[in-house]
Design an enzyme around this catalytic site. Structure first.
Site, PDB file in Angstrom:
ATOM      1  N   MET A 255      40.992  41.191  35.649  1.00 31.69           N
ATOM      2  CA  MET A 255      42.330  41.655  36.038  1.00 31.69           C
ATOM      3  C   MET A 255      43.398  41.105  35.089  1.00 31.69           C
ATOM      4  O   MET A 255      44.230  41.852  34.561  1.00 31.69           O
ATOM      5  CB  MET A 255      42.616  41.235  37.482  1.00 31.69           C
ATOM      6  CG  MET A 255      43.941  41.719  38.017  1.00 31.69           C
ATOM      7  SD  MET A 255      44.117  43.508  38.043  1.00 31.69           S
ATOM      8  CE  MET A 255      43.436  43.922  39.626  1.00 31.69           C
TER       9      MET A 255
ATOM     10  N   VAL B  59      45.043  34.642  38.986  1.00 28.54           N
ATOM     11  CA  VAL B  59      43.856  33.814  39.220  1.00 28.54           C
ATOM     12  C   VAL B  59      43.239  34.161  40.569  1.00 28.54           C
ATOM     13  O   VAL B  59      43.709  35.042  41.285  1.00 28.54           O
ATOM     14  CB  VAL B  59      44.199  32.303  39.135  1.00 28.54           C
ATOM     15  CG1 VAL B  59      44.686  31.951  37.739  1.00 28.54           C
ATOM     16  CG2 VAL B  59      45.233  31.899  40.181  1.00 28.54           C
TER      17      VAL B  59
ATOM     18  N   ASN C  66      47.205  47.941  50.455  1.00 26.99           N
ATOM     19  CA  ASN C  66      45.963  47.390  51.003  1.00 26.99           C
ATOM     20  C   ASN C  66      45.884  47.505  52.519  1.00 26.99           C
ATOM     21  O   ASN C  66      44.795  47.653  53.086  1.00 26.99           O
ATOM     22  CB  ASN C  66      45.781  45.937  50.559  1.00 26.99           C
ATOM     23  CG  ASN C  66      45.244  45.848  49.141  1.00 26.99           C
ATOM     24  OD1 ASN C  66      44.814  46.852  48.579  1.00 26.99           O
ATOM     25  ND2 ASN C  66      45.282  44.675  48.546  1.00 26.99           N
TER      26      ASN C  66
ATOM     27  N   HIS D 252      51.850  43.383  42.084  1.00 30.77           N
ATOM     28  CA  HIS D 252      50.454  43.661  42.414  1.00 30.77           C
ATOM     29  C   HIS D 252      49.945  44.869  41.636  1.00 30.77           C
ATOM     30  O   HIS D 252      50.393  45.995  41.829  1.00 30.77           O
ATOM     31  CB  HIS D 252      50.335  43.909  43.936  1.00 30.77           C
ATOM     32  CG  HIS D 252      48.963  44.282  44.375  1.00 30.77           C
ATOM     33  ND1 HIS D 252      48.718  45.099  45.455  1.00 30.77           N
ATOM     34  CD2 HIS D 252      47.741  43.952  43.883  1.00 30.77           C
ATOM     35  CE1 HIS D 252      47.411  45.259  45.599  1.00 30.77           C
ATOM     36  NE2 HIS D 252      46.803  44.580  44.656  1.00 30.77           N
TER      37      HIS D 252
ATOM     38  N   ASP E 287      43.709  30.496  30.160  1.00 32.82           N
ATOM     39  CA  ASP E 287      42.644  30.179  31.116  1.00 32.82           C
ATOM     40  C   ASP E 287      42.272  28.716  30.955  1.00 32.82           C
ATOM     41  O   ASP E 287      42.881  27.992  30.152  1.00 32.82           O
ATOM     42  CB  ASP E 287      41.435  31.109  30.929  1.00 32.82           C
ATOM     43  CG  ASP E 287      40.748  31.402  32.277  1.00 32.82           C
ATOM     44  OD1 ASP E 287      40.406  30.430  32.978  1.00 32.82           O
ATOM     45  OD2 ASP E 287      40.584  32.583  32.623  1.00 32.82           O
TER      46      ASP E 287
ATOM     47  N   LYS F 187      46.194  28.877  43.237  1.00 31.05           N
ATOM     48  CA  LYS F 187      47.474  29.449  42.815  1.00 31.05           C
ATOM     49  C   LYS F 187      48.564  28.367  42.763  1.00 31.05           C
ATOM     50  O   LYS F 187      49.419  28.372  41.875  1.00 31.05           O
ATOM     51  CB  LYS F 187      47.873  30.595  43.748  1.00 31.05           C
ATOM     52  CG  LYS F 187      46.984  31.836  43.577  1.00 31.05           C
ATOM     53  CD  LYS F 187      47.428  32.984  44.470  1.00 31.05           C
ATOM     54  CE  LYS F 187      46.488  34.173  44.370  1.00 31.05           C
ATOM     55  NZ  LYS F 187      46.492  34.840  43.069  1.00 31.05           N
TER      56      LYS F 187
END
Length: 737
Positions: free
Chosen positions: A337, A413, A513, A463, A356, A420
């Protein structure tokens, strides 16, 4: 004669160059004024003996996107007003209005002087139909040139001669395919279909168009010549005898009979090819008048054309905020993502730092972008140089200090509050004052995450949906303390990466969602009732959903559904989840080890390619199966659409969604909610809130209280209101509270 939207320059050879260049518009569009000016230009050309022919082109980088919003809106408001004033003549007025463009293009075609359309960029809808009415068509071979008649995608069809000219130029099968799908053509494909005559280098476009006239281009369309026959010989041929009986069946397979405009295209072509051209235009005009009056056309045009353009242009952007200059973006989390977010950001020309835990993980994320670039280069969407430039804008690193000059940082993440929180602390330690921090969380409430921030006013949710490079929607989520600047930056960023934003207030699962989970939950209920799985999937597709709920659950991952159910119970208590759903999903994950597509087995089996996926036979053993004849497929369809629409209505009632345009556009772009309805709230408005409440009560009596209509819906039904009336997005400057 001077024109507002056109310039006309006649050269020594008597060829008039008509250049369409609307002031204060980034793209040329058709308005009543533009049509009036074209009409006057045709008259002037005919009256001037010195003019031998016309080259029609655009003064902008694109040719034209088709009709203007005001023109579309005017058509619907005119019908409404006329029905109130003079019901007997309302449809006649609509019929005359619907034919305005068609007969103006016919006037060009029969004016007696040759016209050549020089297509230099995007040429859509009425603009392509205008080009088809010209006697010659030359297109630039630039990558930006795209030709299409995409009207079916917004519930109407090419009603300015498209259904008559295309099948008289191209073979019938290609013509039907192009128009019933709204397919976009490259100049090369358009030439192969005989829809353009020449494809040339951009700098040769006008010279080539002029040369066609100099070479003696006849000012007569092929169908106006004696003895004309359509490609393939028309309707009464052996080839047509094979094509036409199958065509409606093929269309029904693709559309489930939900799109009246697509069927009207078949009728226009079939009937039009049997009559003289002008009669064919009249047939098209009649069908267009009929289709424009359908609920599907009204709802689709409103959501997929008008609302989408308004949202893309910043309808929800807070007033008074200066345009953001986003010179650098940070993305934390180089998983699939995060890496994909970095890719779409770099594709928009913005430098990205991809972070990362270590260099290896960050480099792996860069590899995702490299793979996407490689695929785009392979398909000809990017040149090798463009691909290298894009990848060069992404800097993979484990060093948070690289974010010290970022304007926006997006966290992508793992969906874990503690993870987070740790990321946020590291980012905020280096993030400059005034920069915005965004979370890509898919379910965790933004307000809760913002409690860990030192500056919640600069904290927002953005999102994305997977796959990021293909999905056009983003949900922008406001926490309780999110400020106007954060919202403005988020919307400016979304616009820069060319996605459509919806702005929602904070809640668990946000808008999309929540609706998706209801869709999947209804399929669980059906499985438990013993409805055969194949009927569940097919009923959803017949209802207009692009993917069945079981297939969608496999894509999302069944083990993720299990985690969401467990997290919901942990946060909201045992009663928040149906125990039968928990039992079903737990069995799939724990006992059967079926996680979805990712491990090759879920509700479907996924054999090695080229074999296709198929429903897992073992699913039928979970519950006693009903016979197919015991199941009413129409009711299954209703259950899917109603449960999603009900959830959308709840989000409005709770103040999560404050603008009906966003619920409609979000439901279509986010998970493909039956586009012919215009979206989840338009589905309710389209049938009438009173009828929807009655349907909910009927379903609640048979299938459970989750179908019970909400207090808001009952109140609206009693008052005869609609969502677009009660929550009018144009009535006031609406901002998410």
């Amino acid at each position: 004669m001077a024109y507002k939207n056109f310039t006309v320059e006649t050269d020594a050879d008597g060829i008039a160059l008509v250049t369409w260049d609307m002031p204060d518009k980034s793209m040329n569009v058709f308005t009543a004024e533009v049509m009036d000016e074209i009409d006057k230009i045709v008259d002037a050309v005919v009256a001037d003996a010195a003019i031998k022919g016309v080259v029609f082109t655009s003064g902008k980088s694109s040719f034209s996107g088709g009709a203007d919003l005001s023109m579309i809106r005017g058509m619907f408001s005119m019908v409404e007003e006329e029905r109130a004033k003079d019901p007997a003549n309302a449809v006649k007025k609509l019929f005359d209005g619907a034919g305005r463009m068609s007969w103006l293009w016919r006037k060009i075609e029969t004016c007696g002087k040759p016209w050549v359309s020089a297509i230099n960029g995007t040429c859509m809808g009425g603009a392509f139909e205008l080009s088809l009415a010209c006697h010659g068509r030359v297109a630039s071979n630039a990558k930006s040139v795209k030709l299409a008649l995409p009207e079916v995608k917004v519930g109407i069809f090419p009603g300015a001669g498209g259904t008559q000219r295309v099948p008289r130029l191209a073979n019938t099968q290609d013509a039907l395919q192009m128009m019933t799908t709204g397919q976009t053509l490259t100049p090369q494909r358009a030439k192969a279909m005989n829809l353009v005559h020449q494809v040339v280098e951009p700098d040769q476009l006008i010279p080539a168009a002029r040369q066609m006239i100099k070479d003696g281009l006849k000012p007569v369309a092929p169908w106006d010549e004696k003895g004309f026959k359509a490609p393939g010989g028309g309707i009464w041929t052996p080839a047509s005898a094979q094509l036409w009986p199958a065509a409606p069946a093929v269309l029904r397979r693709e559309t489930s009979g939900n799109y009246p405009a697509a069927l009207a295209i078949l009728k226009c072509v079939y009937e039009g090819l049997q009559v003289p051209f002008d009669t064919g235009l009249r047939i098209e005009q009649r069908y267009f008048t009929e289709i424009v009056q359908t609920t599907e056309a009204f709802s689709m045009i409103r959501s997929l054309f008008i609302s989408m353009q308004e949202l893309n242009k910043g309808a929800r952007r807070p007033a008074g905020q200066p345009k953001s200059e986003i010179k650098k973006v940070g993305v934390v989390g180089a998983g699939f993502m995060g890496a994909s977010i970095a890719y779409v950001t770099a594709a928009a020309g913005i430098p990205v730092v991809l972070i990362d835990r270590d260099q290896e993980a960050a480099d792996k994320g860069l590899g995702v972008s490299q793979k996407l670039v490689s695929e785009a280069v392979g398909k000809g969407k990017l040149s090798k140089d463009e691909g290298e430039k894009l990848v060069g804008l992404i800097t993979p690193t484990p060093d948070y200090a690289a974010l010290a000059d970022a304007d926006l940082v997006i966290e992508a993440v793992f969906e874990d509050r503690d993870v987070k929180k740790a990321v946020m602390e590291k980012v905020e330690a280096v993030l400059p004052e005034g920069a915005i921090f965004a979370s890509n969380t898919s379910t965790l409430p933004i307000t809760g995450l913002a409690k860990n921030s030192k500056r919640p006013v600069d904290f927002i949710g953005i999102h994305f949906f997977s796959p990021v490079e293909k999905m056009m929607l983003t949900e922008v989520i406001l926490g309780k303390q999110t400020g106007d600047k954060a919202l403005a930056v988020a919307l400016d960023y979304v616009a820069t990466i060319r996605k459509t934003p919806i702005v929602v207030n904070d809640t668990r699962g946000f808008f999309v969602n929540r609706c998706v989970l209801r869709y999947m939950a209804e399929s669980y209920d059906m499985l438990i009732e013993g409805v055969p799985p194949v009927m569940i999937e097919n009923a959803a597709k017949f209802a207009g959903m692009p993917v069945g709920p079981l297939s969608l659950n496999d894509e999302v991952a069944i083990d993720l559904s299990y985690k969401i159910l467990k997290a919901t119970v942990a946060d909201l208590g045992e009663n928040s989840v149906d125990p039968r759903h928990m039992e079903l999903v737990a069995r799939m994950v724990e006992k059967e080890q079926r996680f979805g597509r990712k491990n090759g087995k879920g509700f479907y089996d996924y054999p090695a390619k080229p074999a296709k996926k198929s429903l897992w036979p073992g699913l039928k053993d979970f519950y006693p199966q009903k016979q197919a004849q015991e199941v009413d497929v129409k009711v299954l369809q209703q259950r899917f659409l109603v449960t999603i629409a009900l959830e959308a209505a709840r989000t409005v009632e709770e103040g999560i969604v404050t603008d009906p345009r966003e619920a409609d556009v979000g439901s279509i772009l986010g998970f493909g909610f039956a586009p012919y309805t215009g979206g989840a709230l338009s589905y309710i408005d389209g049938m009438g809130v009173k009828a929807f409440v009655a349907l909910c009560e009927k379903l609640a009596g048979q299938y459970g209280p989750h179908f019970a209509p909400t207090p808001l819906l009952k109140d609206m039904a009693g008052k005869g209101e609609t969502f677009y009336g009660r929550f009018d997005p144009y009535g006031q400057a609406r901002v998410a509270a």
